[in-house]
Design an enzyme around this catalytic site. Structure first.
Site, PDB file in Angstrom:
ATOM      1  N   GLU A  78      44.861  41.390  50.898  1.00 23.61           N
ATOM      2  CA  GLU A  78      45.878  40.482  50.371  1.00 23.61           C
ATOM      3  C   GLU A  78      47.279  40.753  50.928  1.00 23.61           C
ATOM      4  O   GLU A  78      48.202  41.113  50.196  1.00 23.61           O
ATOM      5  CB  GLU A  78      45.867  40.500  48.844  1.00 23.61           C
ATOM      6  CG  GLU A  78      44.562  39.973  48.294  1.00 23.61           C
ATOM      7  CD  GLU A  78      44.516  39.837  46.773  1.00 23.61           C
ATOM      8  OE1 GLU A  78      45.437  40.313  46.081  1.00 23.61           O
ATOM      9  OE2 GLU A  78      43.547  39.238  46.298  1.00 23.61           O
ATOM     10  N   GLU A 182      36.158  38.628  48.387  1.00 23.00           N
ATOM     11  CA  GLU A 182      36.625  39.013  47.055  1.00 23.00           C
ATOM     12  C   GLU A 182      36.659  37.787  46.160  1.00 23.00           C
ATOM     13  O   GLU A 182      37.141  36.728  46.564  1.00 23.00           O
ATOM     14  CB  GLU A 182      38.028  39.622  47.149  1.00 23.00           C
ATOM     15  CG  GLU A 182      38.537  40.177  45.844  1.00 23.00           C
ATOM     16  CD  GLU A 182      39.910  40.818  45.976  1.00 23.00           C
ATOM     17  OE1 GLU A 182      40.731  40.598  45.074  1.00 23.00           O
ATOM     18  OE2 GLU A 182      40.150  41.537  46.973  1.00 23.00           O
TER      19      GLU A 182
END
Length: 191
Positions: A78, A182
């Protein structure tokens, strides 16, 4: 490692493991903390970026000593969340251009020189960043040659239709796979 060994022993097929970093050590980050908003100090090609790339190799080396190998690593978990995360979350912020340069000048060459056959995945963030992120990173021939695929998260999928993100990216870069890495339910408190 004991849990990984148990899972590997129980599997009828080989397991393909991948690793994704949350943060570099505090001394490498612009904010001097493993938590909160911060980038790697300096710019791609410098001592901070080369040292961070070597952390990946050391990580793979240490697991290999224990007979655990990784199919892939991502350049950063991220990377854009690093701009928006709560102050206590460990992260490093990268723009697409910063990730491209880190892959092209530091991480890609370090992995290629290493004895590991570990693949490199880029993005590892929300698919709303596609196809822009892919254009920036894979549009660079040097970075593209080190990248095997794109890691994608699904938390914000309702915002952008799959044909605008996944399908558009696949059409632009058909030789690079797309892999959801994810996801969870209950991410939004109001649901």
């Amino acid at each position: 490692i004991p849990l990984l060994r148990r899972a590997l022993a129980m599997s009828k097929r080989p397991l393909l493991l991948f690793a994704s970093p949350w943060t570099a050590p505090a001394w490498m980050k612009s904010n001097g903390d493993v938590r909160g908003k911060g980038t790697l100090k300096g710019k791609a090609g410098d001592k901070y970026h080369k040292t961070w790339a070597n952390y990946f190799i050391k990580f793979l080396d240490e697991y290999a000593k224990r007979n655990v190998t990784f199919w892939a690593v991502t350049a950063q978990n991220e990377p854009l969340a690093g701009l928006f995360t709560p102050p206590q979350a460990p992260t490093i912020a990268f723009t697409a251009a910063q990730q491209r340069d880190f892959i092209a000048q530091d991480l890609g060459p370090a992995l290629a020189r290493s004895p590991h056959r570990t693949r490199l995945l880029m993005l590892d963030d929300q698919r709303i960043h596609l196809p822009h992120w892919a254009k920036v990173v894979l549009g660079n021939a040097t970075a593209a040659r080190y990248v095997a695929g794109l890691a994608v998260h699904w938390y914000l999928d309702a915002i952008v239709p799959p044909d605008w993100s996944l399908e558009a990216t696949h059409k632009l870069f058909p030789d690079h796979f797309l892999l959801y890495t994810e996801a969870c339910t209950g991410f939004f408190m109001f649901r």
